[in-house]
Design a protein around this motif. Structure first.
Motif, PDB file in Angstrom:
ATOM      1  N   MET A  43       0.819  -1.213   0.000  1.00 45.65           N
ATOM      2  CA  MET A  43       0.000   0.000   0.000  1.00 45.65           C
ATOM      3  C   MET A  43       0.854   1.266   0.000  1.00 45.65           C
ATOM      4  O   MET A  43       0.313   2.374   0.010  1.00 45.65           O
ATOM      5  CB  MET A  43      -0.911   0.007   1.230  1.00 45.65           C
ATOM      6  N   MET A  44       2.167   1.115   0.008  1.00 46.30           N
ATOM      7  CA  MET A  44       3.061   2.266   0.115  1.00 46.30           C
ATOM      8  C   MET A  44       3.633   2.636  -1.239  1.00 46.30           C
ATOM      9  O   MET A  44       3.899   1.752  -2.054  1.00 46.30           O
ATOM     10  CB  MET A  44       4.196   1.961   1.109  1.00 46.30           C
ATOM     11  N   PRO A  45       3.857   3.941  -1.490  1.00 43.04           N
ATOM     12  CA  PRO A  45       3.560   5.029  -0.570  1.00 43.04           C
ATOM     13  C   PRO A  45       2.062   5.133  -0.322  1.00 43.04           C
ATOM     14  O   PRO A  45       1.243   4.814  -1.184  1.00 43.04           O
ATOM     15  CB  PRO A  45       4.105   6.272  -1.278  1.00 43.04           C
ATOM     16  N   TYR A  46       1.697   5.584   0.876  1.00 37.68           N
ATOM     17  CA  TYR A  46       0.300   5.617   1.283  1.00 37.68           C
ATOM     18  C   TYR A  46      -0.514   6.559   0.394  1.00 37.68           C
ATOM     19  O   TYR A  46      -0.053   7.623  -0.015  1.00 37.68           O
ATOM     20  CB  TYR A  46       0.182   6.079   2.733  1.00 37.68           C
ATOM     21  N   GLN A  47      -1.749   6.135   0.130  1.00 36.71           N
ATOM     22  CA  GLN A  47      -2.697   6.947  -0.622  1.00 36.71           C
ATOM     23  C   GLN A  47      -3.782   7.462   0.331  1.00 36.71           C
ATOM     24  O   GLN A  47      -3.988   6.902   1.417  1.00 36.71           O
ATOM     25  CB  GLN A  47      -3.334   6.102  -1.735  1.00 36.71           C
ATOM     26  N   PRO A  48      -4.496   8.533  -0.047  1.00 34.07           N
ATOM     27  CA  PRO A  48      -5.599   9.007   0.796  1.00 34.07           C
ATOM     28  C   PRO A  48      -6.618   7.899   1.036  1.00 34.07           C
ATOM     29  O   PRO A  48      -6.955   7.135   0.135  1.00 34.07           O
ATOM     30  CB  PRO A  48      -6.214  10.143  -0.034  1.00 34.07           C
ATOM     31  N   SER A  49      -7.085   7.793   2.280  1.00 36.08           N
ATOM     32  CA  SER A  49      -8.008   6.716   2.638  1.00 36.08           C
ATOM     33  C   SER A  49      -8.787   7.107   3.884  1.00 36.08           C
ATOM     34  O   SER A  49      -8.330   7.932   4.686  1.00 36.08           O
ATOM     35  CB  SER A  49      -7.223   5.427   2.905  1.00 36.08           C
TER      36      SER A  49
END
Length: 526
Positions: A43-49
């Motif tokens: 999931m990295m780099p992290y996305q808006p969630s």
């Protein structure tokens, strides 16, 4: 080593009961973040969630650490677990301690160095054998039917197929009971002779252990009298904890006497049978919630009990962990959490290994070749195994810090595909001296052995790259991770030469085709 252990014991000694405060951090333009959990590497780099990740209550079956780092040189560190969420323009952190953003340089690498600067400068690494030779784990072949005859047969097949010998790990259910670390006599009639035979064949031998204790064993009654078990909250009786093998009591490692007793039990096992070390399983923080248990020191709940389990493993040179907390850059061997026997499982190896490195766990093995989730292998006709998947998984392992076989390639592969796996096991062996050198560098500088492209080549457009990586300073590895033999490779600036001697101009993306016998990698020539 004892001084290092004491340092980390003093570093984290607080309970998690303080009031929680929320901090909002505005994200910079084009800023990307990594860290927290190894198992969220994909999931990295992290996305808006809308999802909030909680370091106290989760570990996603793998290592974790209270560190977040960005490709703009910013980083966040803590001594206690915190919760975090990424929105479109903010990083929101909830913690019991004051959280602030620090900055060092303007790259992912400089942020990593800033975040882990207190843990650098070690000269300790795991034994070289972990890096120079394959590991073999009996789990997928034997699961809960570990027994002397089949362990020896598994080892003999390795030798007969001219595969490099290395470390063999005898997995769960070799023992009489959980917490009773003696061989089950009906399944292992001559364990001392078995281990001597394995040594003669060229293997080091490790045994699976956990902190749990079977509640109907004589050992349980002894440990209860001594006060060495975690107690049920509000009671003097041991807590009976639900885990994947049923319901058991559990050692309270915050009790120094219990800690020392278990170390002595395992060292006596080594002395009696000649065992070289242990695979330390379990220890996950969700088993130790202060809502339901009480511990000796009144503070080592959740991740601190996980950390104590890892500190216990520091007593043994040959060790392996799947769950860990804040013990990066110490001579502890880590393994990715069990991956499924699937192309999705193969695709997660690279990003999760990158995440392990960025969390400070350089000495990590990418699970087991083909996957360590044993239920994925159940009820599969041996004639219908996806042989390409096994071979591609093996290739990825070959250019990682460590490689580990479990499902027997000689049982499920054609001779042609088995020969390919043997070739890459020997390629890993040839790379051994190089990998050991990178492990020594990791101990001194903190640099991961498996590095994201963004870490190695900042601000060249690699921030979202999850399917290629650097193995140390030299090798850019671009494995095939799908059923197709074709993939794209983006090369950094410069001139690069591939595994077949062909040269490429960097700063471009290329489409390459690699047959099953080939693992594409590149070395910069200028």
């Amino acid at each position: 080593m004892k001084k290092i252990i004491l340092f980390f014991i003093l570093l984290v000694t607080s309970v998690w009961t303080e009031a929680q405060t929320t901090t909002e951090i505005t994200l910079l333009p084009k800023e990307k973040w990594w860290g927290g959990f190894t198992a969220l590497g994909y999931m990295m780099p992290y996305q808006p969630s809308k999802r909030t990740f909680n370091l106290r209550t989760e570990n996603f079956n793998n290592q974790s650490t209270p560190v977040l780092i960005s490709n703009q040189g910013r980083f966040i560190t803590a001594t206690k677990p915190f919760a975090y969420q990424f929105t479109d323009d903010k990083l929101i952190i909830t913690s019991s301690e004051k959280i602030g953003v620090e900055k060092q340089g303007n790259t992912l690498r400089s942020a990593y160095k800033g975040a882990f600067q207190l843990k650098l400068g070690s000269e300790l690494t795991p034994p070289e054998l972990f890096f120079t030779h394959p590991q073999y784990n009996t789990w997928i072949e034997l699961t809960y039917n570990q027994n002397e005859r089949d362990v020896l047969a598994y080892a003999q097949a390795i030798v007969d197929n001219a595969m490099p010998t290395g470390i063999i790990m005898i997995d769960d259910n070799w023992q009489k009971d959980y917490g009773v670390w003696q061989f089950s006599a009906d399944k292992f009639p001559t364990p001392k002779a078995m281990i001597a035979k394995l040594h003669e064949m060229g293997f080091k031998v490790m045994l699976w252990v956990c902190p749990f204790v079977s509640a109907d064993s004589e050992q349980y009654r002894f440990l209860k009298r001594k006060g060495y078990l975690i107690k049920k909250k509000g009671s003097q009786n041991p807590a009976i904890i639900s885990w994947w093998n049923g319901y058991s009591a559990c050692y309270d490692l915050s009790n120094p006497e219990a800690f020392a007793y278990l170390v002595n039990e395992l060292k006596m096992l080594q002395k009696e049978y000649g065992v070289d070390g242990f695979k330390f399983d379990a220890g996950d923080p969700q088993f130790y919630s202060d809502d339901v248990i009480e511990v000796f020191d009144k503070q080592s709940y959740d991740v601190l009990q996980t950390q104590l389990w890892a500190k216990l493993g520091m007593e043994f040179a040959y060790n392996e962990f799947r769950a860990c907390w804040q013990m990066g850059n110490l001579p502890l061997v880590q393994r990715l959490g069990d991956k499924s026997y699937s192309w999705g499982g193969v695709a997660r190896l690279i990003p999760d290994m990158i995440a392990a490195g960025l969390n400070g766990y350089a000495y990590t093995c990418p699970d087991m070749i083909g996957g360590g989730e044993y239920r994925s292998f159940e009820n599969i006709d041996p004639d219908k195994f996806d042989q390409k998947l096994i071979v591609r998984s093996c290739q990825i392992h070959a250019m990682m810090p460590m490689m580990q076989f479990s499902v027997a390639p000689w049982r499920i592969l054609s001779k042609e595909n088995l020969d390919i796996c043997i070739k890459f096991a020997k390629w890993h062996e040839q790379l051994g001296e190089y990998i050991v050198g990178e492990a020594i560098k990791a101990a001194k500088t903190g640099d991961p052995i498996v590095r994201s492209m963004e870490y190695a080549f900042p601000h060249q457009g690699f921030e979202d790259c999850k399917d290629q990586y650097m193995l140390g300073d030299t090798y850019l590895v671009a494995p095939i991770i799908t059923a197709s033999d074709t993939r794209s490779v983006r090369l950094p600036k410069g001139v690069w030469q591939d595994d077949q001697g062909k040269r490429y101009k960097g700063g471009k993306t290329y489409t390459i085709t690699a047959g099953l016998e080939r693992l594409p990698y590149f070395v910069k020539v200028r």
